[in-house]
Enzyme design. Structure first.
Site, mmCIF file in Angstrom:
data_model
loop_
_atom_site.group_PDB
_atom_site.id
_atom_site.type_symbol
_atom_site.label_atom_id
_atom_site.label_comp_id
_atom_site.label_asym_id
_atom_site.label_seq_id
_atom_site.Cartn_x
_atom_site.Cartn_y
_atom_site.Cartn_z
ATOM 1 N N SER A 92 43.516 42.150 49.921
ATOM 2 C CA SER A 92 43.197 42.921 48.732
ATOM 3 C C SER A 92 43.821 44.293 48.861
ATOM 4 O O SER A 92 43.809 44.880 49.949
ATOM 5 C CB SER A 92 41.679 43.044 48.557
ATOM 6 N N HIS A 96 46.936 54.056 44.577
ATOM 7 C CA HIS A 96 46.733 55.204 43.692
ATOM 8 C C HIS A 96 47.895 56.182 43.889
ATOM 9 O O HIS A 96 47.886 56.984 44.836
ATOM 10 C CB HIS A 96 45.409 55.903 44.007
ATOM 11 N N HIS A 106 46.481 46.987 41.434
ATOM 12 C CA HIS A 106 45.542 46.251 42.276
ATOM 13 C C HIS A 106 46.037 44.814 42.396
ATOM 14 O O HIS A 106 46.602 44.250 41.456
ATOM 15 C CB HIS A 106 44.140 46.260 41.647
ATOM 16 N N ASN A 108 44.926 40.926 44.629
ATOM 17 C CA ASN A 108 44.012 40.242 45.525
ATOM 18 C C ASN A 108 44.431 38.777 45.603
ATOM 19 O O ASN A 108 44.717 38.150 44.577
ATOM 20 C CB ASN A 108 42.571 40.368 45.015
ATOM 21 N N ARG A 110 43.136 35.216 47.758
ATOM 22 C CA ARG A 110 42.042 34.787 48.614
ATOM 23 C C ARG A 110 41.895 33.263 48.646
ATOM 24 O O ARG A 110 42.375 32.552 47.761
ATOM 25 C CB ARG A 110 40.733 35.423 48.158
ATOM 26 N N HIS A 173 30.903 48.432 28.867
ATOM 27 C CA HIS A 173 30.163 49.620 28.444
ATOM 28 C C HIS A 173 31.084 50.674 27.836
ATOM 29 O O HIS A 173 30.613 51.620 27.207
ATOM 30 C CB HIS A 173 29.393 50.217 29.628
ATOM 31 N N ARG A 258 32.377 45.235 55.961
ATOM 32 C CA ARG A 258 32.532 46.613 56.420
ATOM 33 C C ARG A 258 32.676 47.536 55.212
ATOM 34 O O ARG A 258 33.644 47.436 54.451
ATOM 35 C CB ARG A 258 33.750 46.717 57.325
#
Length: 301
Positions: A92, A96, A106, A108, A110, A173, A258
């Site tokens: 992942s 920035h 971004h 990812n 998996r 939202h 972690r």
């Protein structure tokens, strides 16, 4: 299982390639490499760059974790797997950049297995782009790369995973998308392991060639305090999404991962402003009006 070993080998290699490329692109900073162990089983390698010339912060993490019981975030759509043992391996990353004209990104990738007697498995992942001052040609090129990653793996696959990305990276939202999307996929296993793994590799191998040209074109674009302040404000949306909706963040925290590695995706600086809105006719309004909503970026072709 040998399949898990194959995926681990690929993802470790992918992490290494991305880290090396980002260091070359930045030209100043290097990644701190931090190996860690998870008390409940497994561990990983977190690579974090800070205060570079190009990248204000970048995190590229590899993890392989396992345990006796899947956390709730992983069984929400698969209630039959509640209480099952699991293994999860993934890479992942979040980047920035310093210059507001270089978009945040971004990715990812998996692989999950769950169950002990007759285990089930699936792939997931994707990549997306979050510009602050967008260039339409960059967004189109990004989606061209996303479509190319899907070519040959099924009719309408890009359209399906592009739509899924638009729907997933949506701040309910706020009533806006986090950025301009890309690909989001999960539960990939219908074609069998070999073909599904090939698709994951196609998506993973597409990330750098898609992002690298954008960085090179925009890294030296002039900007001032206005652009910087808008970038910091918009980074707040990134924080909101990651802490409220992001499945990876929620899974990591629920599975006892972690914390430092899970939250390395957050930007180094961010601001919130009360009841702020862009000025009519401004470049900032252009982002809200034309980019923070689902669009068919390849429709002109």
């Amino acid at each position: 299982m040998k399949e898990l070993d194959q995926v681990k080998e690929y993802l470790r290699s992918l992490q290494g390639r991305i880290v090396s490329e980002l260091e070359q692109l930045d030209g100043k900073a290097s990644f701190r490499r931090d190996s860690w162990q998870r008390p409940g089983g497994g561990g990983g390698l977190s690579c974090v760059m800070s205060e570079g010339d190009v990248f204000e912060k970048a995190g590229v993490g590899f993890s392989h974790v396992f345990g006796d019981q899947l956390p709730p975030s992983a069984t929400k759509g698969r209630p039959d797997l509640a209480g099952s043992g699991f293994q999860a391996v993934g890479v992942s990353l979040v980047i920035h950049p310093r210059n507001p004209y270089v978009p945040t990104t971004h990715a990812n990738f998996r692989f999950f297995t769950a169950g002990d007697v007759d285990p089930v498995w699936w792939f997931g992942g994707g990549f997306d782009l979050t510009p602050y001052y967008p260039f339409e040609e960059d967004v189109i090129a990004w989606h061209e790369a996303a479509r190319a990653a899907c070519d040959g793996f099924g009719d309408g696959l890009y359209e399906r995973y592009k739509t899924w990305c638009d729907e997933y990276f949506y701040l309910k939202h706020r009533g806006e998308t986090r950025g301009v999307g890309g690909l989001f996929f999960d539960d990939v296993n219908e074609a069998g392991f070999d073909r599904s793994f090939e698709f994951l590799q196609s998506a993973g191998d597409s990330f750098l060639p898609a992002y690298r040209p954008i960085v090179r074109k925009r890294r030296d674009h002039p900007y001032g305090d206005r652009q910087r302040q808008f970038q910091l404000y918009r980074r707040g949306r990134y924080v909101e999404f990651n802490l409220i909706y992001d499945r990876g963040t929620i899974f990591g925290l629920q599975s006892g991962g972690r914390t430092e590695s899970i939250l390395m995706s957050l930007p180094p600086l961010v601001t919130w402003k009360y009841d702020w809105s862009p000025e009519p006719g401004s470049p900032e309004e252009l982002l809200y009006r034309d980019y923070l909503r689902p669009r068919d970026w390849l429709a002109k072709e």
